[in-house]
Design a protein around this motif. Structure first.
Motif, mmCIF file in Angstrom:
data_model
loop_
_atom_site.group_PDB
_atom_site.id
_atom_site.type_symbol
_atom_site.label_atom_id
_atom_site.label_comp_id
_atom_site.label_asym_id
_atom_site.label_seq_id
_atom_site.Cartn_x
_atom_site.Cartn_y
_atom_site.Cartn_z
ATOM 1 N N UNK A 24 5.307 -2.360 0.905
ATOM 2 C CA UNK A 24 5.467 -0.993 0.399
ATOM 3 C C UNK A 24 6.511 -0.235 1.211
ATOM 4 N N UNK A 25 6.726 -0.633 2.482
ATOM 5 C CA UNK A 25 7.739 0.034 3.308
ATOM 6 C C UNK A 25 9.150 -0.168 2.758
ATOM 7 N N UNK A 26 9.315 -1.189 1.907
ATOM 8 C CA UNK A 26 10.628 -1.515 1.353
ATOM 9 C C UNK A 26 10.765 -1.078 -0.097
ATOM 10 N N UNK A 27 10.006 -0.042 -0.477
ATOM 11 C CA UNK A 27 10.190 0.639 -1.761
ATOM 12 C C UNK A 27 10.493 2.090 -1.427
ATOM 13 N N UNK A 28 11.624 2.579 -1.847
ATOM 14 C CA UNK A 28 12.065 3.899 -1.375
ATOM 15 C C UNK A 28 11.147 5.021 -1.816
ATOM 16 N N UNK A 29 10.387 4.830 -2.886
ATOM 17 C CA UNK A 29 9.443 5.859 -3.320
ATOM 18 C C UNK A 29 8.377 6.141 -2.262
ATOM 19 N N UNK A 30 8.126 5.174 -1.368
ATOM 20 C CA UNK A 30 7.136 5.370 -0.312
ATOM 21 C C UNK A 30 7.694 6.092 0.904
ATOM 22 N N UNK A 31 9.004 6.323 0.931
ATOM 23 C CA UNK A 31 9.578 7.233 1.914
ATOM 24 C C UNK A 31 9.875 6.690 3.290
ATOM 25 N N UNK A 32 10.028 5.373 3.446
ATOM 26 C CA UNK A 32 10.302 4.827 4.773
ATOM 27 C C UNK A 32 11.789 4.770 5.099
ATOM 28 N N UNK A 33 12.652 4.911 4.101
ATOM 29 C CA UNK A 33 14.090 5.018 4.346
ATOM 30 C C UNK A 33 14.792 3.722 4.685
ATOM 31 N N UNK A 34 14.160 2.581 4.482
ATOM 32 C CA UNK A 34 14.796 1.304 4.799
ATOM 33 C C UNK A 34 15.872 0.936 3.779
ATOM 34 N N UNK A 35 15.567 1.149 2.500
ATOM 35 C CA UNK A 35 16.438 0.707 1.414
ATOM 36 C C UNK A 35 16.244 1.615 0.213
#
Length: 535
Positions: free
Chosen positions: A44-55
């Motif tokens: 989930x960290x690698x889906x921008x909708x979750x807000x982690x800013x990775x991709x």
């Protein structure tokens, strides 16, 4: 009765019959289509909708923007094939029998595609299922054998093996679109499982994305150099650290290691055709040679390893997101979007360097939680956010609920239709988790546990007997085990009671644990004997 009266009555009857048939056909046509998108190991960290800013994942995000995002979705068993068996059956692993990647799965048991198929749905499974045997419940299946290959993969098309030229994510997307456009019966509602291999290890990006992140350097996660102080034996003895356990060839794409020895990565390159291999070598080999000639040490080496991993991982996700966009565009252009439930999820979560780790398996958050986004314009308001503990156990009953099919009593999940539709806020207050595959790759110990919205209680067993408890409100990164903290004594007591209740209600027990442990160890011993006999 006069002939004229008979004719008139006949006309009335025929009119009533055709009107009634028309109404029935209309109701049948109004059953929602289901597009169930699942990727493999998509954190989930690698889906921008979750807000982690990775991709950036604009197409996957679109499902959340036009529907709902679930922030606490989780799994019952964080490993590939068991997670998929739970998804299909709506039953915990110890009930459906697929507790690990080695135990067989019985396709003869009920699953939700079978029930949809028996009630007027046309069904298709395209992509990765990672469960042996011909998938049952599908009018059409095109699946990867086992884990599958990124380049020029083999597929089992209705059971017949065929190799297709190209990149696996794009092939799966093109095949899904082809089934939707050309192979299905448009008079029936459809349910299609569109399941990607990516971004599963060993993260080979598509030819067009091999240079995607060349101009970016990613910072190490805050907990990358975690020393696991304050955690138990399981966290300390795992074998899934980016810096210590990843492989020079399989993971870092070196043809030779720093000692000059072959890594075996040529096996992957040999799978490629001449053009694909030339493209790959142009993208990777200069950097590889520079790395080997000027090999960094310590923290700098860890940074290099992490960046090689995360760049390849995120580049694979870019192709997944492209495919989601193509499917969503087709639904729009064909007029199907309004009456189609679109779900995006992963078979579980994944570590992206947190605690220094990759892979999954643990009941800790990054592994336990999974992305979940759902769109259905008829019932779900755009921009909905759900913070409840929804599990992959709930997919099967939810799909049946939307289709108007009675949910079998032996399904253990709950339909979240009314929850995501805003008709109720009532939901379960805790979820149950099991993990069995040990001793095995990554050496994550056997455990089971319970999670509430705030707390988590985990029991590691077999070669140890240790309990861990975490307060996610004060310690969201699970850095401090508070099981023996006297300040949490009352909470611990309540969690133990709740855990016992859930184990009993779901039908789990220590006897189950021992049964599946014996089956697993017997399997390992037979495999060892086969290897010994072949020497």
């Amino acid at each position: 009765m006069k002939p004229k009266q008979l004719t008139l009555l006949s006309l009335v009857f025929l009119l009533f019959f055709f009107c009634n048939c028309s109404t029935t056909e209309k109701k049948q046509a109004q059953k929602p289509n289901i597009l169930f998108i699942m990727s493999d190991d998509h954190a989930y960290q690698a889906i921008s909708a979750y807000g982690f800013g990775l991709n950036e994942t604009p197409n996957i995000d679109r499902i959340a923007e036009e529907g709902a995002i679930f922030t606490r979705a989780c799994v019952t068993n964080s490993i590939c094939a068991p997670s998929r068996a739970v998804m299909l059956t709506g039953k915990h692993s110890f009930v459906n029998g697929k507790v690990d990647n080695v135990q067989p799965f019985d396709w003869n048991q009920d699953n939700f595609p079978k029930l949809l198929q028996a009630n007027g749905y046309q069904t298709a499974m395209i992509g990765k299922i990672h469960i042996d045997g011909l998938p049952l419940g599908f009018d059409y299946s095109m699946v990867l054998p086992g884990q599958g290959q990124y380049y020029n993969p083999d597929f089992l098309i209705n059971g017949e093996r065929k190799r297709l030229e190209g990149y696996v994510t794009e092939i799966i997307t093109d095949s899904a679109l082809d089934w939707l456009k050309n192979k299905r019966d448009a008079s029936q509602p459809f349910c299609m499982l569109y399941h990607q291999k990516a971004p599963h290890r060993n993260w080979l990006p598509a030819p067009k994305y091999v240079n995607l992140y060349d101009d970016k350097t990613f910072d190490l996660p805050e907990s990358f150099f975690d020393d696991y102080e304050g955690r138990g034996t399981a966290a300390k003895e795992q074998e899934m650290e980016v810096n210590r356990h990843m492989m020079w060839g399989h993971d870092f794409k070196l043809i030779v290691d720093p000692n000059g020895d072959s890594t075996g990565f040529m096996n992957d390159l040999n799978r490629m055709n001449e053009e694909q291999r030339a493209n790959w070598m142009a993208a990777y080999e200069n950097e590889n040679q520079e790395f080997l000639a000027n090999m960094p040490e310590g923290v700098e080496l860890a940074k290099w390893k992490y960046n090689r991993y995360i760049k390849d991982y995120l580049s694979c996700i870019k192709s997944v997101d492209d495919g989601v966009g193509e499917l969503l565009d087709y639904l729009d252009q064909s007029g199907l979007a309004e009456n189609t439930i679109v779900v995006y999820t992963s078979d579980q979560g994944f570590y992206l360097g947190e605690h220094g780790w990759f892979d999954k398996r643990f009941m800790y958050e990054e592994s336990f939680r999974t992305p979940l986004l759902v769109r259905y314009p008829k019932e779900i308001k755009a921009g909905t956010e759900i913070n409840k503990l929804v599990q992959n156990l709930d997919f099967a009953p939810t799909f049946l609920d939307y289709a108007g099919i009675n949910i079998p009593e032996d399904m253990q999940g709950l339909s979240f239709r009314e929850l995501v539709g805003g008709k109720t806020s009532e939901w379960r207050d805790a979820v149950y988790y099991t993990y069995y595959e040990y001793p095995s790759v990554h050496m994550v110990k056997r455990h089971y546990g319970i999670a509430t919205e705030r707390y988590k209680l985990i029991h590691f067993y077999y070669d140890i007997d240790e309990w861990e408890m975490y307060d996610l409100e004060s310690d969201p990164n699970e850095m401090r085990n508070v099981y023996d903290d006297p300040n949490y004594a009352e909470v611990r007591k309540e969690l133990h009671e709740r855990l016992d209740e859930m184990r009993s209600s779901y039908g789990d027990s220590d006897e189950n644990d021992q049964k599946y442990l014996k089956a697993y160890l017997d399997h390992r011993e037979k495999a060892r004997q086969r290897v010994a006999n072949n020497k």
